[in-house]
Design a protein around this motif. Structure first.
Motif, PDB file in Angstrom:
ATOM      1  N   LEU A  93       0.741  12.300  -4.926  1.00 30.50           N
ATOM      2  CA  LEU A  93      -0.622  12.832  -4.856  1.00 30.50           C
ATOM      3  C   LEU A  93      -1.071  12.970  -3.406  1.00 30.50           C
ATOM      4  CD1 LEU A  93      -2.392  10.791  -7.695  1.00 30.50           C
ATOM      5  CD2 LEU A  93      -1.558  13.149  -7.796  1.00 30.50           C
ATOM      6  N   VAL A  94      -1.648  14.105  -3.089  1.00 27.74           N
ATOM      7  CA  VAL A  94      -2.260  14.358  -1.786  1.00 27.74           C
ATOM      8  C   VAL A  94      -3.729  14.646  -2.034  1.00 27.74           C
ATOM      9  CG1 VAL A  94      -2.246  15.765   0.305  1.00 27.74           C
ATOM     10  CG2 VAL A  94      -0.093  15.307  -0.908  1.00 27.74           C
ATOM     11  N   GLY A  95      -4.604  13.862  -1.427  1.00 36.67           N
ATOM     12  CA  GLY A  95      -6.032  14.052  -1.620  1.00 36.67           C
ATOM     13  C   GLY A  95      -6.779  14.042  -0.303  1.00 36.67           C
ATOM     14  N   HIS A  96      -7.880  14.782  -0.261  1.00 43.82           N
ATOM     15  CA  HIS A  96      -8.683  14.876   0.961  1.00 43.82           C
ATOM     16  C   HIS A  96     -10.095  14.389   0.694  1.00 43.82           C
ATOM     17  CE1 HIS A  96     -11.538  17.334   3.519  1.00 43.82           C
ATOM     18  NE2 HIS A  96     -10.894  16.610   4.409  1.00 43.82           N
ATOM     19  N   SER A  97     -10.630  13.570   1.588  1.00 46.24           N
ATOM     20  CA  SER A  97     -12.006  13.108   1.557  1.00 46.24           C
ATOM     21  C   SER A  97     -12.304  12.415   0.230  1.00 46.24           C
ATOM     22  CB  SER A  97     -12.952  14.276   1.837  1.00 46.24           C
ATOM     23  OG  SER A  97     -14.249  13.829   2.149  1.00 46.24           O
ATOM     24  N   PHE A  98     -13.250  12.940  -0.555  1.00 47.71           N
ATOM     25  CA  PHE A  98     -13.526  12.300  -1.840  1.00 47.71           C
ATOM     26  C   PHE A  98     -12.331  12.415  -2.774  1.00 47.71           C
ATOM     27  CE2 PHE A  98     -15.500  11.275  -5.811  1.00 47.71           C
ATOM     28  CZ  PHE A  98     -16.524  10.403  -5.470  1.00 47.71           C
ATOM     29  N   GLY A  99     -11.578  13.517  -2.646  1.00 45.84           N
ATOM     30  CA  GLY A  99     -10.371  13.670  -3.449  1.00 45.84           C
ATOM     31  C   GLY A  99      -9.339  12.605  -3.161  1.00 45.84           C
ATOM     32  N   ALA A 100      -9.305  12.112  -1.915  1.00 51.81           N
ATOM     33  CA  ALA A 100      -8.388  11.030  -1.570  1.00 51.81           C
ATOM     34  C   ALA A 100      -8.787   9.742  -2.287  1.00 51.81           C
ATOM     35  CB  ALA A 100      -8.373  10.817  -0.058  1.00 51.81           C
ATOM     36  N   LEU A 101     -10.090   9.498  -2.377  1.00 53.40           N
ATOM     37  CA  LEU A 101     -10.560   8.327  -3.123  1.00 53.40           C
ATOM     38  C   LEU A 101     -10.178   8.445  -4.596  1.00 53.40           C
ATOM     39  CD1 LEU A 101     -12.264   5.700  -3.163  1.00 53.40           C
ATOM     40  CD2 LEU A 101     -14.247   7.137  -3.661  1.00 53.40           C
ATOM     41  N   VAL A 102     -10.335   9.636  -5.167  1.00 55.79           N
ATOM     42  CA  VAL A 102      -9.953   9.857  -6.558  1.00 55.79           C
ATOM     43  C   VAL A 102      -8.463   9.592  -6.750  1.00 55.79           C
ATOM     44  CG1 VAL A 102      -9.737  11.601  -8.377  1.00 55.79           C
ATOM     45  CG2 VAL A 102     -11.823  11.489  -7.000  1.00 55.79           C
ATOM     46  N   ALA A 103      -7.629  10.079  -5.825  1.00 50.68           N
ATOM     47  CA  ALA A 103      -6.188   9.865  -5.923  1.00 50.68           C
ATOM     48  C   ALA A 103      -5.851   8.380  -5.886  1.00 50.68           C
ATOM     49  CB  ALA A 103      -5.474  10.598  -4.785  1.00 50.68           C
ATOM     50  N   ALA A 104      -6.513   7.625  -4.997  1.00 53.46           N
ATOM     51  CA  ALA A 104      -6.247   6.190  -4.895  1.00 53.46           C
ATOM     52  C   ALA A 104      -6.673   5.452  -6.166  1.00 53.46           C
ATOM     53  CB  ALA A 104      -6.969   5.615  -3.677  1.00 53.46           C
ATOM     54  N   LEU A 105      -7.804   5.841  -6.726  1.00 59.99           N
ATOM     55  CA  LEU A 105      -8.271   5.200  -7.956  1.00 59.99           C
ATOM     56  C   LEU A 105      -7.362   5.533  -9.139  1.00 59.99           C
ATOM     57  CD1 LEU A 105     -12.117   5.704  -7.541  1.00 59.99           C
ATOM     58  CD2 LEU A 105     -10.866   3.545  -7.391  1.00 59.99           C
ATOM     59  N   TYR A 106      -6.820   6.755  -9.155  1.00 57.57           N
ATOM     60  CA  TYR A 106      -5.849   7.104 -10.197  1.00 57.57           C
ATOM     61  C   TYR A 106      -4.610   6.215 -10.065  1.00 57.57           C
ATOM     62  CZ  TYR A 106      -2.291   9.597 -12.818  1.00 57.57           C
ATOM     63  OH  TYR A 106      -1.268   9.903 -13.693  1.00 57.57           O
ATOM     64  N   ALA A 107      -4.151   6.020  -8.829  1.00 54.64           N
ATOM     65  CA  ALA A 107      -2.961   5.193  -8.595  1.00 54.64           C
ATOM     66  C   ALA A 107      -3.202   3.736  -8.968  1.00 54.64           C
ATOM     67  CB  ALA A 107      -2.535   5.299  -7.132  1.00 54.64           C
ATOM     68  N   ALA A 108      -4.459   3.300  -8.940  1.00 54.90           N
ATOM     69  CA  ALA A 108      -4.785   1.947  -9.395  1.00 54.90           C
ATOM     70  C   ALA A 108      -4.866   1.879 -10.915  1.00 54.90           C
ATOM     71  CB  ALA A 108      -6.105   1.492  -8.772  1.00 54.90           C
ATOM     72  N   GLU A 109      -5.366   2.954 -11.522  1.00 61.92           N
ATOM     73  CA  GLU A 109      -5.496   2.998 -12.982  1.00 61.92           C
ATOM     74  C   GLU A 109      -4.121   3.107 -13.651  1.00 61.92           C
ATOM     75  OE1 GLU A 109      -7.617   2.941 -16.542  1.00 61.92           O
ATOM     76  OE2 GLU A 109      -8.490   2.823 -14.530  1.00 61.92           O
ATOM     77  N   TRP A 110      -3.234   3.935 -13.064  1.00 66.41           N
ATOM     78  CA  TRP A 110      -1.881   4.122 -13.602  1.00 66.41           C
ATOM     79  C   TRP A 110      -0.860   3.895 -12.493  1.00 66.41           C
ATOM     80  CZ3 TRP A 110      -5.699   7.663 -15.375  1.00 66.41           C
ATOM     81  CH2 TRP A 110      -5.954   7.620 -16.749  1.00 66.41           C
ATOM     82  N   PRO A 111      -0.699   2.675 -12.022  1.00 65.31           N
ATOM     83  CA  PRO A 111       0.182   2.423 -10.878  1.00 65.31           C
ATOM     84  C   PRO A 111       1.630   2.830 -11.109  1.00 65.31           C
ATOM     85  CG  PRO A 111      -0.485   0.365 -11.931  1.00 65.31           C
ATOM     86  CD  PRO A 111      -1.337   1.435 -12.517  1.00 65.31           C
ATOM     87  N   GLU A 112       2.078   2.781 -12.352  1.00 70.88           N
ATOM     88  CA  GLU A 112       3.465   3.135 -12.654  1.00 70.88           C
ATOM     89  C   GLU A 112       3.695   4.646 -12.611  1.00 70.88           C
ATOM     90  OE1 GLU A 112       1.208   3.438 -16.496  1.00 70.88           O
ATOM     91  OE2 GLU A 112       1.201   2.120 -14.728  1.00 70.88           O
ATOM     92  N   ARG A 113       2.620   5.439 -12.520  1.00 68.04           N
ATOM     93  CA  ARG A 113       2.733   6.893 -12.564  1.00 68.04           C
ATOM     94  C   ARG A 113       2.708   7.549 -11.187  1.00 68.04           C
ATOM     95  NH1 ARG A 113       4.989   7.322 -17.342  1.00 68.04           N
ATOM     96  NH2 ARG A 113       3.615   6.935 -19.132  1.00 68.04           N
ATOM     97  N   VAL A 114       2.548   6.772 -10.126  1.00 64.15           N
ATOM     98  CA  VAL A 114       2.403   7.357  -8.787  1.00 64.15           C
ATOM     99  C   VAL A 114       3.511   6.846  -7.876  1.00 64.15           C
ATOM    100  CG1 VAL A 114       0.885   7.683  -6.804  1.00 64.15           C
ATOM    101  CG2 VAL A 114      -0.089   7.532  -9.101  1.00 64.15           C
ATOM    102  N   GLU A 115       4.250   7.799  -7.330  1.00 70.20           N
ATOM    103  CA  GLU A 115       5.353   7.467  -6.430  1.00 70.20           C
ATOM    104  C   GLU A 115       4.892   7.338  -4.985  1.00 70.20           C
ATOM    105  OE1 GLU A 115       9.816   9.151  -5.299  1.00 70.20           O
ATOM    106  OE2 GLU A 115       8.583  10.146  -6.809  1.00 70.20           O
ATOM    107  N   ALA A 116       4.008   8.223  -4.559  1.00 68.46           N
ATOM    108  CA  ALA A 116       3.536   8.215  -3.172  1.00 68.46           C
ATOM    109  C   ALA A 116       2.137   8.799  -3.110  1.00 68.46           C
ATOM    110  CB  ALA A 116       4.476   9.013  -2.273  1.00 68.46           C
TER     111      ALA A 116
END
Length: 224
Positions: A28-51
């Motif tokens: 996932l690549v996210g910018h500004s608020f989108g970066a926060l969304v990407a990080a929260l997704y990676a916390a919600e589904w940690p097994e689904r995010v590689e980088a």
């Protein structure tokens, strides 16, 4: 009004996209608020995010955000007339009962009015600064994000669930102070911070070659 607003809906939409793509794990690549969304997704589904690549991530791990608050940074760089205009814009923005009665076009026009104030503040230090040509302010989407943040939260413990190795990119000329970006890095277990010279909040447009090389090098590490 749009039915799907706010952070929870965006996280669920990301998971739906992953399933549609048929990918077991995402980068996932996210910018500004989108970066926060990407990080929260990676916390919600940690097994689904590689980088993760987080570009100028909104420093909203905790609310209030302290010195990383965008409105505080902008206000400090405006003249008196600009400060009055910003105060009026914020009063209008945070009158949520009234804003929920607006339509999409009126909301989008209102949120777009923050852009010139941001540029005015940025030009105090960087006279040639301008907003990128791509993208436009949303209406109900922007309002929903404000509503979903609330006034007080601390997501530090939740973000420690993230397993993905993370690159956080900070533009050296960003109004957001490096210390605020660093707090995002500190909240993530496997993150490192890279500062790009000659760029502000939009390094992919301000320094595209350097930005691409930085991201490419990080992703190449993931592949080895």
């Amino acid at each position: 009004m749009e039915a799907r607003l706010g952070l929870a809906a965006q996280l669920a939409d990301l998971e739906r996209i992953r399933r549609v793509l048929g990918k077991e794990r995402l980068t996932l690549v996210g910018h500004s608020f989108g970066a926060l969304v990407a990080a929260l997704y990676a916390a919600e589904w940690p097994e689904r995010v590689e980088a993760l690549v987080l570009v100028a991530p909104a420093p909203l791990v905790t609310m209030p955000a302290g010195d990383g608050d965008l409105f505080t940074q902008v206000r400090a760089r405006l003249d008196e007339a600009g400060q009055r205009e910003l105060a009026a814009w914020m009063k209008h923005t945070f009158d949520f009962p009234a804003r929920l009665k607006d339509d999409e076009a009126r909301l989008a026009e209102h949120f777009a009015a923050f852009g010139p104030l941001y540029v005015q503040a940025l030009r105090r230090e960087h006279p040639d600064a301008k907003l990128p040509g791509s993208g436009a302010a949303g209406g109900f989407l922007s309002l929903g994000l404000y509503l979903s943040l609330g006034r007080h939260h601390d997501w530090s413990d939740w973000l420690r669930r993230v397993r993905a190795r993370t690159l956080v990119i900070h533009g050296a000329q960003d109004l957001q102070p490096r210390s605020a970006t660093a707090r995002v890095v500190e909240a993530l277990p496997h993150a490192r911070l890279v500062e790009l010279a000659g760029s502000g909040h939009f390094p992919f447009e301000e320094q595209p070659e350097l930005f691409a090389a930085t991201v490419r090098a990080f992703l190449s590490e993931e592949e080895r």
